[in-house]
Design a protein around this motif. Sequence first.
Motif, short mmCIF file in Angstrom:
data_model
loop_
_atom_site.label_atom_id
_atom_site.label_comp_id
_atom_site.label_asym_id
_atom_site.label_seq_id
_atom_site.Cartn_x
_atom_site.Cartn_y
_atom_site.Cartn_z
N GLY A 52 50.62 -7.16 34.88
CA GLY A 52 49.49 -6.75 34.07
C GLY A 52 48.45 -7.86 34.01
N VAL A 53 47.21 -7.45 33.81
CA VAL A 53 46.09 -8.38 33.68
C VAL A 53 45.31 -7.96 32.44
CG1 VAL A 53 43.92 -9.19 34.69
CG2 VAL A 53 45.89 -8.75 36.16
N HIS A 54 44.97 -8.92 31.61
CA HIS A 54 44.09 -8.66 30.46
C HIS A 54 43.17 -9.86 30.32
CE1 HIS A 54 43.19 -6.46 26.69
NE2 HIS A 54 42.64 -7.63 26.43
N ASP A 55 42.05 -9.81 31.01
CA ASP A 55 41.10 -10.92 31.04
C ASP A 55 39.93 -10.59 30.13
OD1 ASP A 55 39.16 -12.84 31.63
OD2 ASP A 55 39.75 -12.95 33.74
N HIS A 57 37.43 -12.39 29.38
CA HIS A 57 36.15 -12.91 29.89
C HIS A 57 35.49 -11.92 30.85
CE1 HIS A 57 33.15 -15.81 31.16
NE2 HIS A 57 33.49 -15.60 32.42
N THR A 58 36.26 -11.38 31.80
CA THR A 58 35.69 -10.45 32.78
C THR A 58 35.90 -8.99 32.38
OG1 THR A 58 37.75 -10.35 34.05
CG2 THR A 58 36.15 -12.06 34.66
N HIS A 59 36.67 -8.76 31.33
CA HIS A 59 37.02 -7.41 30.86
C HIS A 59 37.86 -6.66 31.88
CE1 HIS A 59 34.39 -8.16 27.50
NE2 HIS A 59 33.43 -8.49 28.34
N ASP A 60 38.57 -7.39 32.71
CA ASP A 60 39.47 -6.78 33.69
C ASP A 60 40.80 -6.51 32.99
OD1 ASP A 60 40.61 -5.88 36.04
OD2 ASP A 60 40.92 -7.88 36.87
N VAL A 61 41.12 -5.23 32.85
CA VAL A 61 42.37 -4.83 32.19
C VAL A 61 43.04 -3.81 33.09
CG1 VAL A 61 43.41 -3.77 30.15
CG2 VAL A 61 41.37 -5.21 29.91
N LYS A 62 44.26 -4.16 33.56
CA LYS A 62 45.00 -3.25 34.43
C LYS A 62 46.47 -3.60 34.39
CE LYS A 62 43.58 -6.12 38.28
NZ LYS A 62 42.61 -6.18 39.34
N LYS A 63 47.31 -2.64 34.80
CA LYS A 63 48.74 -2.88 34.88
C LYS A 63 49.36 -1.93 35.88
CE LYS A 63 49.31 -0.23 30.65
NZ LYS A 63 49.76 -0.26 29.28
N GLN A 64 50.53 -2.30 36.36
CA GLN A 64 51.25 -1.47 37.32
C GLN A 64 52.75 -1.69 37.16
OE1 GLN A 64 50.43 -2.11 41.50
NE2 GLN A 64 51.71 -0.40 42.11
N GLY A 75 56.10 5.24 40.43
CA GLY A 75 55.39 4.23 39.68
C GLY A 75 54.12 4.76 39.04
N TYR A 76 53.41 3.85 38.42
CA TYR A 76 52.11 4.18 37.84
C TYR A 76 51.27 2.92 37.82
CZ TYR A 76 52.52 1.78 33.37
OH TYR A 76 52.61 0.80 32.41
N TYR A 77 49.96 3.13 37.75
CA TYR A 77 49.06 2.02 37.47
C TYR A 77 47.95 2.54 36.58
CZ TYR A 77 45.76 3.72 41.05
OH TYR A 77 44.88 4.46 41.78
N SER A 78 47.37 1.64 35.85
CA SER A 78 46.24 2.00 34.99
C SER A 78 45.22 0.88 35.06
CB SER A 78 46.69 2.24 33.56
OG SER A 78 47.12 1.04 32.97
N LEU A 79 43.96 1.28 34.86
CA LEU A 79 42.87 0.31 34.84
C LEU A 79 41.72 0.89 34.04
CD1 LEU A 79 40.43 1.21 37.06
CD2 LEU A 79 42.34 0.74 38.58
#
Length: 130
Positions: A52-55, A57-64, A75-79
Amino acid sequence: MVKPLSLITGRGKALVVLCIVGVAVAQYGHHGHHEEHVVDHYAPPKYKFDYGVHDSHTHDVKKQEETREGDVVKGYYSLYEPDGTERIVHYTADKKNGFNAVVERKGHAVHPHVEGSKETFFKHHHDHHY
Protein backbone atom coordinates in the motif's frame (compact mmCIF):
# COMPACT_ATOMS: atom_id res chain seq x y z
CA MET A 1 55.16 -16.56 -15.00
CA VAL A 2 54.32 -19.51 -12.72
CA LYS A 3 56.62 -19.96 -9.72
CA PRO A 4 57.38 -23.38 -8.22
CA LEU A 5 55.77 -23.79 -4.76
CA SER A 6 59.25 -23.80 -3.16
CA LEU A 7 59.79 -20.19 -4.35
CA ILE A 8 56.48 -18.89 -2.90
CA THR A 9 56.94 -17.53 0.61
CA GLY A 10 54.84 -16.57 3.64
CA ARG A 11 51.36 -15.38 2.79
CA GLY A 12 51.66 -16.68 -0.76
CA LYS A 13 52.00 -20.30 0.50
CA ALA A 14 49.07 -19.83 2.84
CA LEU A 15 46.94 -18.49 -0.01
CA VAL A 16 47.84 -21.44 -2.25
CA VAL A 17 47.01 -23.93 0.52
CA LEU A 18 43.70 -22.20 1.25
CA CYS A 19 42.76 -22.33 -2.43
CA ILE A 20 43.54 -26.05 -2.63
CA VAL A 21 41.52 -26.73 0.56
CA GLY A 22 38.64 -24.63 -0.79
CA VAL A 23 38.51 -26.61 -4.03
CA ALA A 24 38.62 -29.90 -2.13
CA VAL A 25 35.83 -28.87 0.23
CA ALA A 26 33.70 -27.59 -2.63
CA GLN A 27 34.19 -30.81 -4.56
CA TYR A 28 33.94 -33.40 -1.76
CA GLY A 29 31.86 -31.73 0.95
CA HIS A 30 32.44 -30.86 4.60
CA HIS A 31 33.82 -33.55 6.94
CA GLY A 32 32.36 -36.38 4.91
CA HIS A 33 28.83 -34.94 5.09
CA HIS A 34 26.99 -34.68 1.83
CA GLU A 35 23.77 -32.69 1.93
CA GLU A 36 21.51 -32.54 -1.07
CA HIS A 37 19.25 -29.61 -1.69
CA VAL A 38 16.22 -31.05 -3.41
CA VAL A 39 14.07 -28.74 -5.50
CA ASP A 40 10.63 -29.97 -6.44
CA HIS A 41 10.16 -28.53 -9.91
CA TYR A 42 6.61 -29.90 -10.04
CA ALA A 43 5.25 -28.26 -6.88
CA PRO A 44 2.26 -26.04 -7.67
CA PRO A 45 3.09 -22.31 -7.43
CA LYS A 46 1.82 -20.56 -4.32
CA TYR A 47 2.29 -16.99 -3.09
CA LYS A 48 0.59 -14.09 -1.36
CA PHE A 49 1.56 -10.43 -1.35
CA ASP A 50 0.16 -7.04 -0.53
CA TYR A 51 1.36 -3.47 -0.50
CA GLY A 52 0.00 0.00 0.00
CA VAL A 53 0.98 3.61 -0.59
CA HIS A 54 -0.41 6.64 1.23
CA ASP A 55 1.60 9.71 0.26
CA SER A 56 0.03 12.86 1.70
CA HIS A 57 2.42 15.08 -0.28
CA THR A 58 1.51 13.76 -3.75
CA HIS A 59 -1.94 12.45 -2.73
CA ASP A 60 -1.01 9.06 -4.17
CA VAL A 61 -3.17 6.50 -2.38
CA LYS A 62 -3.33 2.91 -3.61
CA LYS A 63 -3.13 -0.69 -2.43
CA GLN A 64 -3.06 -4.20 -3.83
CA GLU A 65 -3.40 -7.76 -2.55
CA GLU A 66 -2.93 -10.93 -4.57
CA THR A 67 -2.77 -14.67 -3.94
CA ARG A 68 -1.92 -17.62 -6.13
CA GLU A 69 -2.76 -21.26 -5.48
CA GLY A 70 -1.60 -23.44 -8.36
CA ASP A 71 -3.00 -21.98 -11.57
CA VAL A 72 -5.57 -19.72 -9.86
CA VAL A 73 -4.73 -16.06 -9.17
CA LYS A 74 -7.09 -13.84 -7.17
CA GLY A 75 -6.69 -10.30 -6.01
CA TYR A 76 -7.76 -6.70 -5.97
CA TYR A 77 -6.27 -3.26 -6.23
CA SER A 78 -7.62 0.16 -5.47
CA LEU A 79 -6.48 3.68 -6.22
CA TYR A 80 -7.77 7.22 -6.07
CA GLU A 81 -8.32 8.87 -9.43
CA PRO A 82 -7.45 12.56 -10.07
CA ASP A 83 -11.19 13.37 -10.03
CA GLY A 84 -11.45 12.17 -6.39
CA THR A 85 -13.19 8.86 -7.05
CA GLU A 86 -11.82 5.54 -5.89
CA ARG A 87 -11.38 2.74 -8.43
CA ILE A 88 -11.52 -0.79 -6.99
CA VAL A 89 -10.76 -3.76 -9.23
CA HIS A 90 -11.32 -7.36 -8.11
CA TYR A 91 -9.77 -9.90 -10.46
CA THR A 92 -9.30 -13.62 -10.97
CA ALA A 93 -7.32 -15.59 -13.52
CA ASP A 94 -7.16 -19.29 -14.27
CA LYS A 95 -6.64 -21.66 -17.21
CA LYS A 96 -10.34 -22.33 -17.73
CA ASN A 97 -11.79 -18.78 -17.55
CA GLY A 98 -8.79 -16.59 -18.38
CA PHE A 99 -8.52 -13.13 -16.78
CA ASN A 100 -11.71 -11.58 -15.39
CA ALA A 101 -12.07 -8.28 -13.60
CA VAL A 102 -14.91 -6.42 -11.92
CA VAL A 103 -14.35 -2.66 -11.75
CA GLU A 104 -16.12 -0.56 -9.13
CA ARG A 105 -16.00 3.20 -8.74
CA LYS A 106 -16.84 4.90 -5.43
CA GLY A 107 -17.46 8.57 -4.75
CA HIS A 108 -18.48 11.49 -6.91
CA ALA A 109 -16.18 12.92 -9.55
CA VAL A 110 -15.14 16.53 -8.98
CA HIS A 111 -13.94 18.54 -11.97
CA PRO A 112 -12.61 22.10 -11.75
CA HIS A 113 -14.86 24.79 -13.22
CA VAL A 114 -13.32 26.51 -16.25
CA GLU A 115 -14.44 30.01 -17.23
CA GLY A 116 -15.48 30.51 -20.87
CA SER A 117 -16.36 28.10 -23.64
CA LYS A 118 -14.08 25.80 -25.61
CA GLU A 119 -14.23 28.17 -28.57
CA THR A 120 -13.10 31.12 -26.40
CA PHE A 121 -10.25 29.06 -24.93
CA PHE A 122 -8.97 27.86 -28.32
CA LYS A 123 -9.34 31.31 -29.96
CA HIS A 124 -7.45 32.93 -27.06
CA HIS A 125 -4.77 30.21 -27.15
CA HIS A 126 -4.44 30.46 -30.94
CA ASP A 127 -4.18 34.28 -30.98
CA HIS A 128 -1.34 34.34 -28.44
CA HIS A 129 0.83 31.61 -29.90
CA TYR A 130 0.62 32.08 -33.66
